[in-house]
Design an enzyme around this catalytic site. Structure first.
Site, PDB file in Angstrom:
ATOM      1  N   LYS A 125     -18.376 -25.891  -1.848  1.00  0.00           N
ATOM      2  CA  LYS A 125     -18.909 -24.952  -0.845  1.00  0.00           C
ATOM      3  C   LYS A 125     -19.978 -25.641   0.004  1.00  0.00           C
ATOM      4  CE  LYS A 125     -17.536 -21.078  -3.718  1.00  0.00           C
ATOM      5  NZ  LYS A 125     -17.852 -20.082  -4.747  1.00  0.00           N
ATOM      6  N   GLN A 130     -23.031 -17.735  -7.918  1.00  0.00           N
ATOM      7  CA  GLN A 130     -21.771 -18.238  -8.480  1.00  0.00           C
ATOM      8  C   GLN A 130     -21.480 -17.564  -9.826  1.00  0.00           C
ATOM      9  OE1 GLN A 130     -19.611 -20.378  -6.938  1.00  0.00           O
ATOM     10  NE2 GLN A 130     -18.204 -20.133  -8.643  1.00  0.00           N
ATOM     11  N   ASP A 178     -20.319 -12.879  -0.473  1.00  0.00           N
ATOM     12  CA  ASP A 178     -19.173 -12.706  -1.367  1.00  0.00           C
ATOM     13  C   ASP A 178     -18.638 -11.277  -1.297  1.00  0.00           C
ATOM     14  OD1 ASP A 178     -18.053 -14.839  -2.647  1.00  0.00           O
ATOM     15  OD2 ASP A 178     -19.443 -14.836  -4.346  1.00  0.00           O
TER      16      ASP A 178
END
Ligand code: NAD
Length: 295
Positions: free
Chosen positions: A70, A114, A137
């Site tokens: 990422k 994460q 997200d």
């Protein structure tokens, strides 16, 4: 490539050859170049580049690899990124304080926590601390609710990437029978919502689904996110179906998906490979969401 014309014929039987490849690297490159152009515009106008902050807890090798990818992707398109790494036994309060300070930092456009987190941390509780405007997200209750209403700006990256992959290859969704395997908050549920919003007729299968094979075989578009290597084989796939394989598993011979690609490609019209399918699309969607969050 030619998919639109061929797949535009409903119920077209497969011809027993190799399926077309829904190449996520190609589709992701197109998205990345659009993001890069927008970042360049921002910089030319004197604005700073949007910044993605990642939070990684512990040293799960897969998570470390994803987070590193990422950051590399941000660099490729000119986005700024910053990583916040904590040991596996970090007290929850430290992660909470980190999220709080990133929420307040005007230079931070997007925050990515994460997953998965170590067991002593409450993932749902921590996600809810993220400012929904920075929730790249798309996992906070606010953004999940907006997605359900069809008004979401920040849509979860993997589902968004799956639909973008289908769009890149001109796969018709309107009126099609779509079957989604898996009902997680991260993939299955939101992708079913997105496909419904695109006028597909959606069936959501999960670990308690009866006649699972038959349900799958009815699909014109089959999205598999079960987290079970090789769960779907040629018995689950109708002739001419388009198959998206979301699973990622580290096998003895490298990465494999939830779909037995070799067997399925003799029946399917098209299939996304693992690696190089949904993975790159997830990252490209994250870059897009970081841009959107900065706007
Ligand atoms: P999850 O474990 O949270 O959910 C799995 C779902 O599959 C559950 O809803 C379960 O009911 C269903 N399921 C399990 N076994 C089944 C069976 N035998 N028959 C039918 N349904 C079954 O997983 P997730 O977070 O949704 O991820 C799914 C897979 O996708 C994993 O392999 C994960 O690594 C991968 N993934 C890939 C990306 C990417 O960027 N490529 C992103 C997220 C997840």
């Amino acid at each position: 490539v030619g998919l639109k014309n061929v797949y535009g014929v409903p119920g077209l039987p497969g011809i027993g050859g190799a399926a077309d490849v829904l190449d996520g690297r190609v589709a992701a490159a197109a998205i990345k170049s659009r993001v890069a152009a927008r970042v360049a515009d921002l910089l030319a106008g004197g604005s700073p580049a949007p910044l993605l902050a990642t939070i990684l807890v512990g040293n799960d090798p897969a998570s470390e690899t994803y987070v590193a990818a990422k950051h590399r992707a941000c660099e490729e398109v000119g986005l700024e990124s910053a990583s916040h790494v904590f040991p596996a036994d970090v007290p929850s309060g430290e992660v909470e304080a980190c999220i709080d300070s990133l929420n307040r930092d005007a230079a931070v456009s997007g925050i990515l926590l994460q997953l998965p987190l170590p067991d002593h941390l409450d993932a749902r509780g921590l996600i809810e601390l993220i400012d929904p405007r920075k929730d790249v997200d798309g996992l906070t209750a606010i953004n999940a609710g907006r997605l359900a209403h069809g008004s979401a700006a920040l849509v979860p990256c993997t589902p968004k990437g799956i639909v973008a992959l289908l769009d890149h290859y001109d796969v018709e969704l309107r009126g099609r029978r779509a079957v989604v395997v898996g009902r997680s908050d991260l993939v299955g549920k939101p992708v079913a919502t997105l496909l419904t919003q695109r006028d597909a007729t959606v069936t959501l299968c999960h670990s308690r689904t009866r006649a699972f094979q038959e349900e799958c075989r009815r699909a014109e578009v089959l999205v598999v996110a079960a987290g079970r290597p090789g769960l779907v084989d040629e018995r689950h796939v109708g002739w001419g179906a388009v198959v998206v394989d979301v699973g990622i598993h580290r096998g003895a011979d490298g990465l494999v998906g939830d779909v037995d690609a070799g067997a399925v490609s003799r029946r399917a019209k098209a299939i996304s490979p693992v690696p190089g399918g949904v993975g790159p699309m997830t990252i490209a969607s994250l870059l897009e969401n970081t841009m959107l969050a900065a706007a």
